[in-house]
Design a protein around this motif. Structure first.
Motif: not given
Length: 273
Positions: A2-8, A204-212
């Motif tokens: 997948t193409s994951i954007s690299i942030k400036t 890379m910037i992303f969320t980590v948001e586990p639903m348990i």
């Protein structure tokens, strides 16, 4: 691939501001989360704070992915057996309830996305343990983030920790890339195998948001088209941060004065590194 954007550098600066503002909404609303208030009133207070005080836009309001109806409120309020996307309304919080407040603001085009668990009055021992383990799951996942690591490494530690505690991980919803777009690549699964899926790169910037879930992982969708509950009506918990992959590791972007500190074992590991 997948193409994951690299942030400036400019993107990252914008994301830091948006992340801090999202977290400050949670700081602001904390004293209001008590028995007797409705979820709709929490939404109204957050909406006013975002628009009048912060000059931010609530990203969920009228958000409409393909196949959905527009989301009608500024925040998500997920109470007890609601896993995610609970729509604020007439529900009155009572002592013993647990509630996740999920906030996403847009500032200068950038999205800041974070959520916290709140206890109304005294939580049961079971509810408190679920909240604590879920918080640890999020942080264990975040601690795996560095260039060269894989997304599967994050999912693996989260799944291991949750299942060891006797809990289950929701599969249908996951973390996500974020920037000028609310939800973009990659998908960040909260289960998986180490060494699999995309390699992480700085920027890379992303969320980590586990639903348990305290019970089984199965879900059911409510008639409003948004609210997701545990099928067995067991309690569910979620915590969320937005995280940047740095040259040497990670930086959590959704921090403010009232952000709960990382668990002690994460702080000790960081100090030892």
């Amino acid at each position: 691939m997948t193409s994951i954007s690299i942030k400036t550098a400019e993107d990252i600066a914008g994301m830091r501001i948006a992340g801090k503002l999202a977290s400050e909404v949670l700081d602001y609303i904390t004293p209001f989360v008590k028995a007797g208030i409705t979820t709709g009133e929490l939404d109204r207070l957050c909406h006013e704070y975002m628009t009048n005080v912060q000059d931010t836009i609530p990203a969920p309001l009228n958000y409409c992915p393909p196949g959905y109806t527009p989301y009608p409120k500024a925040i998500c309020t997920s109470v007890n057996d609601v896993i995610c996307h609970g729509i604020p309304g007439d529900k009155v919080l009572k002592s013993g309830d647990v509630v996740n407040l999920d906030i996403t603001v847009i500032k200068n085009g950038y999205h800041g996305d974070t959520s916290r668990m709140f206890y109304v009055g005294e939580p049961s021992i079971m509810a408190k343990r679920l909240g604590d383990i879920t918080y640890e799951c999020m942080w264990l996942g975040i601690a795996k983030i560095k260039p060269g690591a894989h997304l599967g490494d994050i999912g693996y530690v989260i799944q291991q920790h949750a299942e060891k505690a006797g809990y289950s991980v929701v599969r249908e919803f996951c973390g996500h890339g974020i920037g000028k777009v609310f939800h973009e690549e990659p998908q960040v699964l909260h289960y998986g195998r180490p060494g699999t899926l995309e390699r992480l790169e700085a920027g890379m910037i992303f969320t980590v948001e586990p639903m348990i879930n305290a019970g089984r992982r199965d879900i059911r969708e409510m008639g409003d088209g948004w609210t997701i509950k545990t099928k067995d009506r067991s309690l569910s918990a979620q915590w969320e941060h937005t995280v940047l992959v740095t040259e040497t590791g990670y930086e959590v972007l959704t921090v403010s004065e009232g952000t709960p500190p990382p668990p002690a074992f994460i702080q000790q590991a960081a100090a030892a590194a």
